[in-house]
Motif scaffolding. Structure first.
Motif, PDB file in Angstrom:
ATOM      1  N   GLU A  18       0.835  -1.205   0.000  1.00 16.44           N
ATOM      2  CA  GLU A  18       0.000   0.000   0.000  1.00 16.44           C
ATOM      3  C   GLU A  18       0.871   1.257   0.000  1.00 16.44           C
ATOM      4  OE1 GLU A  18      -3.532   2.108   2.674  1.00 16.44           O
ATOM      5  OE2 GLU A  18      -2.896   0.066   3.144  1.00 16.44           O
ATOM      6  N   ILE A  19       0.392   2.269  -0.681  1.00 18.06           N
ATOM      7  CA  ILE A  19       1.044   3.580  -0.660  1.00 18.06           C
ATOM      8  C   ILE A  19       0.297   4.429   0.356  1.00 18.06           C
ATOM      9  CG2 ILE A  19       1.591   5.662  -1.969  1.00 18.06           C
ATOM     10  CD1 ILE A  19       1.839   3.821  -4.446  1.00 18.06           C
ATOM     11  N   ASN A  78       4.460  10.540   0.200  1.00 20.54           N
ATOM     12  CA  ASN A  78       3.955   9.170   0.188  1.00 20.54           C
ATOM     13  C   ASN A  78       5.077   8.174   0.389  1.00 20.54           C
ATOM     14  OD1 ASN A  78       1.294  10.002  -0.414  1.00 20.54           O
ATOM     15  ND2 ASN A  78       1.820  10.199  -2.558  1.00 20.54           N
ATOM     16  N   LYS A  80       5.598   3.701   0.088  1.00 26.15           N
ATOM     17  CA  LYS A  80       5.058   2.370  -0.156  1.00 26.15           C
ATOM     18  C   LYS A  80       5.608   1.453   0.932  1.00 26.15           C
ATOM     19  CE  LYS A  80       4.922  -1.338  -3.538  1.00 26.15           C
ATOM     20  NZ  LYS A  80       5.425  -1.820  -4.822  1.00 26.15           N
ATOM     21  N   ASP A  82       5.948  -2.380   2.426  1.00 23.21           N
ATOM     22  CA  ASP A  82       5.865  -3.804   2.116  1.00 23.21           C
ATOM     23  C   ASP A  82       5.986  -4.674   3.358  1.00 23.21           C
ATOM     24  OD1 ASP A  82       5.619  -3.440  -0.690  1.00 23.21           O
ATOM     25  OD2 ASP A  82       7.778  -3.089  -0.833  1.00 23.21           O
TER      26      ASP A  82
END
Length: 108
Positions: A18-19, A78, A80, A82
């Motif tokens: 998700e970002i 932003n 990301k 993981d």
């Protein structure tokens, strides 16, 4: 100068890959060094000149700030995610001070 206090808003949970949006703000007058006091003496420059963000010890965002930046600088960016981990945010002041905040995130 007011009390210098960093603030960070980041989600506590996210899905893998998700970002997410991260918002930061630090209370700081950001004196440019261009103004003079009531006696006509120059007010020394004192700004937050650098900001960095790390995730699990790896820097992923960095910005150099200039005297023209507004007081109480706000940054939004932003990332990301993981894996679960910890964000570390640092603001570097001209006087040598470093202000730091951390936020953890759980990735499901």
């Amino acid at each position: 100068m007011a009390t210098i206090r960093p603030r960070v808003k980041a989600p506590k949970k996210a899905a893998a890959g998700e970002i997410i949006e991260i918002k930061t703000l630090i209370n700081h007058d950001m004196e440019s060094g261009q103004r003079k006091d009531k006696d006509g003496n120059p007010i020394p420059r004192q700004i937050i000149h650098k900001f960095t963000a790390e995730f699990n010890g790896t820097e992923f965002f960095s910005v150099d700030l200039a005297p023209a930046i507004s007081a109480n600088p706000y940054l939004s960016f932003n990332a990301k995610v993981d894996e679960s981990g910890e964000f570390t945010f640092r603001w570097f002041d001209d006087d040598g001070s470093v202000y730091e905040d951390t936020k953890s995130i759980e990735v499901t």
